[in-house]
Design a protein around this motif. Structure first.
Motif, short mmCIF file in Angstrom:
data_model
loop_
_atom_site.label_atom_id
_atom_site.label_comp_id
_atom_site.label_asym_id
_atom_site.label_seq_id
_atom_site.Cartn_x
_atom_site.Cartn_y
_atom_site.Cartn_z
N PHE A 165 36.23 39.22 40.54
CA PHE A 165 37.52 38.70 40.10
C PHE A 165 38.64 39.46 40.77
CE2 PHE A 165 40.91 37.33 37.40
CZ PHE A 165 40.49 36.12 36.86
N TYR A 209 42.88 39.73 40.72
CA TYR A 209 44.14 39.34 40.06
C TYR A 209 45.25 39.17 41.09
CZ TYR A 209 42.25 40.89 35.53
OH TYR A 209 41.51 41.06 34.39
N THR A 233 47.99 40.89 41.03
CA THR A 233 48.42 42.24 41.40
C THR A 233 47.88 43.20 40.35
OG1 THR A 233 50.34 43.63 41.83
CG2 THR A 233 50.60 41.93 40.15
N LEU A 234 48.09 44.48 40.56
CA LEU A 234 47.62 45.49 39.58
C LEU A 234 46.13 45.29 39.25
CD1 LEU A 234 50.68 45.44 37.18
CD2 LEU A 234 50.14 47.16 38.90
N ASN A 235 45.36 45.12 40.30
CA ASN A 235 43.92 44.96 40.14
C ASN A 235 43.20 46.27 39.86
OD1 ASN A 235 42.54 42.31 40.80
ND2 ASN A 235 44.23 42.37 42.26
N LEU A 236 43.84 47.36 40.24
CA LEU A 236 43.09 48.62 40.33
C LEU A 236 43.43 49.54 39.17
CD1 LEU A 236 43.61 49.19 44.14
CD2 LEU A 236 41.82 47.89 42.99
N ILE A 237 42.49 50.46 38.90
CA ILE A 237 42.77 51.53 37.94
C ILE A 237 43.54 52.58 38.75
CG2 ILE A 237 41.78 53.21 36.37
CD1 ILE A 237 40.99 50.43 35.52
N TRP A 256 44.62 55.58 38.58
CA TRP A 256 44.32 56.99 38.72
C TRP A 256 42.92 57.26 39.26
CZ3 TRP A 256 40.66 56.52 35.14
CH2 TRP A 256 40.91 55.67 34.06
N LEU A 257 42.17 56.17 39.54
CA LEU A 257 40.88 56.38 40.20
C LEU A 257 41.09 56.27 41.71
CD1 LEU A 257 38.28 54.36 38.07
CD2 LEU A 257 38.62 56.84 38.14
N LEU A 290 33.59 50.60 40.86
CA LEU A 290 33.71 50.07 39.51
C LEU A 290 33.22 48.61 39.43
CD1 LEU A 290 34.75 51.64 37.13
CD2 LEU A 290 37.02 50.69 37.51
N GLY A 291 33.24 47.93 40.58
CA GLY A 291 32.73 46.56 40.62
C GLY A 291 31.28 46.48 40.17
N ARG A 308 36.26 45.32 45.92
CA ARG A 308 35.60 45.48 44.63
C ARG A 308 34.96 44.17 44.16
NH1 ARG A 308 39.40 46.97 39.90
NH2 ARG A 308 39.67 44.72 39.97
N ASP A 316 43.03 34.88 41.32
CA ASP A 316 44.16 34.25 40.64
C ASP A 316 45.44 34.64 41.39
OD1 ASP A 316 45.89 33.12 38.86
OD2 ASP A 316 45.66 34.69 37.33
#
Lengths: 457, 233
Positions: B86, B88, B90-94, B96-97, B105-106, B159, B171
């Motif tokens: 999936f 998004y 924007t703001l797909n990522l964590i 601070w990782l 993480l995927g 990911r 999306d």
């Protein structure tokens, strides 16, 4: 749990290290407070229950165990009847009895009670200090007009050996002063954590001497220290202790007592001629005989007596006066609860700001219950950190404060460090933290189920 | 693997009015598809249904022959982790990782997808980063928040692609990107797909993207009538 989830958990914690660190430190302090309070309570209690650990039996005229101990050890309440010299000698003569230490009460010094006893008191009665000497300064009284003061007395009134003090008749402030016969402080006791910290100790002879010339609380004639220092000569023309019997009886007892001069331990007590005591402490050659001796004393025919086994009765008294400690403990438990509540509030705030993160994890296949698990794992981790840190803090502070605790609580315990019984609290904190984490976790659960993988921004 | 939708019906119980109906859609393995529609046309709802986060009232959504609409919540979550990637807007990522940790993480909640890996995870991540024009050496250990938006979307693509899920959903993945970055993103995303197996479904309002896709479907056509053949551009 796989490497990625662990990474996620670790990263999430590291990302909020500052705020989480604060809450962990706060919780650790609360844990340390609780452990510290518990530890001090345990030490205080041990010290209290060991107040007269050297004594096997406390003997006084027939009465209740608690009343007898309150009176003889704590100086609270009124004495019952007195115990005659004859009786003391009879008990001292029992084959199981190793020693007796006399107790004469009734006077005070500036609010502190005065206890007339014998020098053996210092060897036999007060628990032997595990560190340091029993006397912080000076030593036991040797002359008649010498006194030993407890640590609290010395501290409150600033006494040092050599200071002059005047005893007062009776226990209130209104009693007449025995100012004709001032005492000299000869020793200051180290803190023992016992009621004797608040006591002025003099010899039974001194009690007898200052009451010569008194009757019913009235001073009939003044004495000079010189007269008293030679007790036998002065004695012949004096009146007697307020509570005592007729002259004739007294003389009879004097003679009787003289016959017992050979008795090793008790002759000292009556050497001055005080022929009745408020009670006496008894030490046995073998402690296992205590119940038999207790019964024999109770069956003593000439006078109705009660012999109290101190440990049991002290524990009963602690049940009454330990209430304040329990209150303190309740307060420190409350502090822990409040910190956990703060932790809950903080986790609620942080999960609200982590909705995006949660939606991403949901899109990656995390189920809501997995996310709840992550929150609870965090709470668990924080609780473990805080507990370990709190215990460390408690032990560290206790170790640093050991000297101070020794001086404050007394000399009884071999270590002032908290033990396992205090640390058990951790076993409750960890599940409590999980419960505290449950609130935000369930909120998060509901939220993530609603949000799904989309978060409207 | 084929994505097949039959007679899908969904309505929000709470919001009363909105409902979505998709009579039929079939996307064969290896297809890239663009679903065009203005915002508010039900694209996000449709994606949520495909991802199994929303549960259809009626109908069937099958991926690789498995009917997702029959799955329980936890099973669906596992299925999504294993079979669906999936991306998004924007703001797909964590944030601070690190980049590498974000890509890994995927696979965090998809043990089967992890088991499919043919090389070590580190090598595979490096490979994906290189294919998506991300400097594995320089960027790998950087926290994701330090990357540019264009780079972040490509990390998100990596990911979504790692472990080769059967269906990749996106999306409006380029809505926050400028034209140059949009072009680069889709070039690299489509190049990164396994054209034998994976289905890519991108939802957007931007018709300029159409030429890159095997199939382009308008939202209103999707909901109106059976779409089986579809118009190839």
């Amino acid at each position: 749990m796989n490497a990625q989830i662990l990474t996620l958990l670790r990263g999430s914690l590291a990302n909020r290290a500052f705020s989480l660190g604060l809450i962990v430190v706060t919780l650790a302090c609360a844990v340390a407070l609780y452990v510290g309070v518990q530890n001090v309570q345990r030490l205080t209690r041990a010290s209290f229950e060991n107040s007269i650990s050297g004594v096997d039996l406390v003997v006084a005229a027939r009465g209740s165990d608690v009343q007898i101990l309150l009176n003889t050890v704590f100086g609270l309440g009124a004495s019952g009847n007195l115990v005659s010299d004859e009786t003391v000698a009879a008990v001292a003569g029992m084959p199981e009895v190793a020693w007796v230490v006399p107790l004469a009460l009734g006077d005070s010094h500036r609010g502190f009670r005065v206890l007339g006893t014998s020098p053996e008191f210092f060897e036999r009665v007060i628990p032997s200090p595990s560190s340091g000497a029993l006397f912080a300064a000076g030593g036991a009284f040797e002359q008649i007009l010498e006194a030993v003061v407890g640590a609290d007395v010395a501290e409150a009134l600033g006494y040092m050996p050599g200071d002059k003090i005047v005893l007062q008749h009776g226990l209130g402030d209104y009693g007449a002063a025995h100012d004709d016969l001032p005492f000299r402080v000869h020793g200051v006791l180290a803190r023992t954590g016992t009621p004797f910290d608040r006591t002025v100790l003099v010899s039974v002879e001194a009690i007898e001497a200052i009451h010569r010339g008194w009757r019913n609380g009235q001073q009939l004639m003044e004495l000079s220290p010189e007269q008293v220092e030679k007790p036998k000569e002065a004695h012949e023309d004096e009146h007697h202790h307020e509570d005592e019997h007729h002259e004739e009886e007294h003389h009879a007892e004097e003679h009787h007592e003289d016959e017992h001069h050979g008795e090793e331990h008790n002759d000292h007590a009556h050497a001055g001629g005080l022929d009745a005591l408020d009670g006496f402490f008894v030490g046995l050659t073998e402690r296992r005989n205590v119940v038999r001796v207790q019964r024999n004393i109770a069956d003593y025919e000439s006078e109705p007596l009660t012999a109290v086994i101190p440990g049991v009765t002290l524990a009963q008294i602690w049940q009454i006066i330990g209430v304040a400690d329990r209150g303190f403990r309740a307060v420190s438990l409350l502090v822990i609860a409040l910190v956990l509540l703060a932790m809950t509030a903080m986790t609620v705030l942080s999960t609200d700001s982590r909705r995006r993160e949660m939606a991403i994890l949901r899109a990656l296949g995390a189920s809501p219950s997995t996310l709840v698990g992550l929150i609870l794992a965090e709470a668990l981790f924080l609780a473990i950190c805080a507990s370990v840190m709190g215990l460390g803090l408690a032990v560290g502070v206790s170790a640093l404060a050991q000297q101070w605790l020794t001086q404050t609580i007394g000399l009884v315990a071999t270590t002032m460090l908290p033990g396992w019984q205090e640390m058990v609290i951790v076993a409750y904190i960890i599940p409590a933290a999980l419960v505290a984490g449950l609130v935000p976790a369930l909120r998060l659960y509901r939220r993530t189920v609603q949000d799904g993988i989309m978060v409207e921004r | 693997m084929t994505l097949q939708i039959d007679n899908l019906q969904f309505s929000y119980a709470s919001t009363g009015g909105f409902n979505l109906r998709v009579p039929s859609l079939t996307l064969e393995a290896g297809t890239t598809c663009l679903l065009l529609g203005p915002s508010g046309s039900g694209k996000s709802t449709f994606l949520s249904l495909l991802a199994g986060v929303l549960v259809a009232d009626h109908g069937r959504v099958a991926l690789a022959g498995q009917d997702m609409s029959q799955f329980s919540g936890a099973r669906m979550d596992r299925f999504r982790g294993t079979h669906i990637g999936f991306i998004y807007q924007t703001l797909n990522l964590i944030p601070w990782l690190s980049v590498r940790e974000n890509i890994a993480l995927g696979l965090a909640f998809a043990p089967q997808r992890r088991a499919r890996l043919k090389a070590s995870l580190g090598d595979i991540i490096s490979d994906f980063m290189t294919r998506l024009d991300l400097d594995a050496g320089a960027l790998g250990e950087q926290p994701a928040r330090l990357l540019s938006l264009g780079q972040q979307q490509r990390v998100a693509a990596a990911r979504a692609l790692v472990g080769a899920p059967d269906l990749v959903l996106a999306d409006e993945p380029s809505s926050a990107l400028d034209d140059a970055n949009t072009e680069k993103f889709f070039d690299l995303l489509i190049a990164g797909l396994d054209s034998q197996r994976q289905v890519l479904l991108v939802v957007s309002h931007d018709a300029r993207l159409a030429p890159r896709f095997d199939r382009v479907i308008k939202m209103e056509d999707l909901t109106k009538e059976p779409v089986t053949g579809g118009a190839r551009e």
